[in-house]
Design an enzyme around this catalytic site. Structure first.
Site, PDB file in Angstrom:
ATOM      1  N   ARG A 125       0.346  10.713   0.002  1.00 51.80           N
ATOM      2  CA  ARG A 125       0.530  11.949   1.277  1.00 51.80           C
ATOM      3  C   ARG A 125       1.537  12.308   1.435  1.00 51.80           C
ATOM      4  O   ARG A 125       1.820  13.530   1.989  1.00 51.80           O
ATOM      5  CB  ARG A 125       0.859  10.527   2.743  1.00 51.80           C
ATOM      6  CG  ARG A 125      -0.368  10.359   3.695  1.00 51.80           C
ATOM      7  CD  ARG A 125       0.315   9.466   4.641  1.00 51.80           C
ATOM      8  NE  ARG A 125      -1.097   8.375   5.344  1.00 51.80           N
ATOM      9  CZ  ARG A 125      -0.383   7.528   6.472  1.00 51.80           C
ATOM     10  NH1 ARG A 125       0.155   7.389   6.636  1.00 51.80           N
ATOM     11  NH2 ARG A 125      -1.601   6.665   6.361  1.00 51.80           N
TER      12      ARG A 125
ATOM     13  N   GLU B  56       0.865  -1.286  -0.232  1.00 53.76           N
ATOM     14  CA  GLU B  56      -0.324  -0.083  -0.393  1.00 53.76           C
ATOM     15  C   GLU B  56       0.994   1.276  -0.173  1.00 53.76           C
ATOM     16  O   GLU B  56       1.448   1.941   1.324  1.00 53.76           O
ATOM     17  CB  GLU B  56      -0.893  -0.351   1.300  1.00 53.76           C
ATOM     18  CG  GLU B  56      -1.788   1.049   1.552  1.00 53.76           C
ATOM     19  CD  GLU B  56      -2.590   1.219   2.299  1.00 53.76           C
ATOM     20  OE1 GLU B  56      -2.978   2.843   3.379  1.00 53.76           O
ATOM     21  OE2 GLU B  56      -2.828   0.830   3.231  1.00 53.76           O
TER      22      GLU B  56
ATOM     23  N   LYS C  68     -11.167  -2.014   6.459  1.00 52.56           N
ATOM     24  CA  LYS C  68     -10.091  -1.612   7.273  1.00 52.56           C
ATOM     25  C   LYS C  68     -10.434  -0.922   8.326  1.00 52.56           C
ATOM     26  O   LYS C  68     -11.286   0.426   8.434  1.00 52.56           O
ATOM     27  CB  LYS C  68      -9.013  -0.349   6.537  1.00 52.56           C
ATOM     28  CG  LYS C  68      -8.139   0.275   7.338  1.00 52.56           C
ATOM     29  CD  LYS C  68      -7.493   1.711   6.212  1.00 52.56           C
ATOM     30  CE  LYS C  68      -6.497   2.132   6.760  1.00 52.56           C
ATOM     31  NZ  LYS C  68      -5.491   3.251   6.213  1.00 52.56           N
TER      32      LYS C  68
END
Length: 212
Positions: free
Chosen positions: A48, A44, A132
């Site tokens: 960001r 993943e 998640k």
């Protein structure tokens, strides 16, 4: 290699999905190769940083053994950009129906982020049963996941946020947890120093964690 994996298949590939923050595009490929060498291939890469999308594209193009996905996906536009870059799945910090619909339209597996029962119900209403749990430790940790086993026995979770080698096994011991997400596999200092062998070693240790 298989191109279309379900969210559950992605979660089942290894006990840990590394949550990766890259500030330098040059780190993307050797980092991915180091993780794959250690047995971790579902990666993943978060959005960001400005290098996120380009890093996903580089890994998708250069490291075919890796199954690279995008994290911090927050909008339909994010989902489209990630799919275009070669991401094979998406992970979001929260959930909206617009994001869920976009990923379904793109045939892009999504792990939606949830922290409350209402969010679980909203995601399930749109067809998502693999979720998640984020931020896991801050939102109640293993106690919350145990509490959800009754009303949400058909949901499988990937707890992320505050998960570390010290507590990962506690999460993995729960029957509704398939894997965990963690950033400890790719330490910032290892990236900056190009210490790929350390990342491979951390990946091997994560791969060896046991799912009860």
């Amino acid at each position: 290699m298989d191109q279309r994996l379900t969210a559950l298949e992605l979660m089942q590939d290894a006990p840990v999905i590394p949550v990766i923050v890259l500030n330098d595009l040059a780190h993307a490929v050797p980092m991915a190769q180091a993780l794959v060498a250690g047995g971790i291939r579902v990666l993943e890469v978060t959005l960001r940083t400005p290098q996120g999308l380009a890093s996903i594209e580089a890994i998708a193009r250069t490291v075919p053994e890796a199954i690279v996905g995008a994290g911090t996906v927050r909008s339909a536009a994010d989902a489209r950009a990630c799919a275009h870059a070669g991401a094979r799945f998406a992970v979001s910090p929260g959930y909206t129906s617009a994001l869920g619909q976009a990923c379904q339209d793109l045939q892009l597996p999504l792990l939606p982020g949830v922290a409350t029962s209402g969010e679980i119900m909203a995601a399930q209403a749109d067809g998502f049963n693999e979720l998640k749990f984020f931020p896991a430790v801050q939102a109640g940790g293993t106690a919350m996941l145990k509490a959800w086993q009754g009303p949400f026995g058909d949901v499988r979770f990937c707890p992320t946020g505050g998960v570390s080698p010290a507590n990962a096994q506690e999460f993995l011991a729960l029957k509704n947890v398939v894997c965990v997400g963690g950033s400890w596999l790719v330490p910032t200092d290892a990236l900056e120093q190009g210490d790929w062998s350390r990342i491979t070693a951390l990946a091997r240790q994560a791969k060896a964690l046991r799912k009860a």
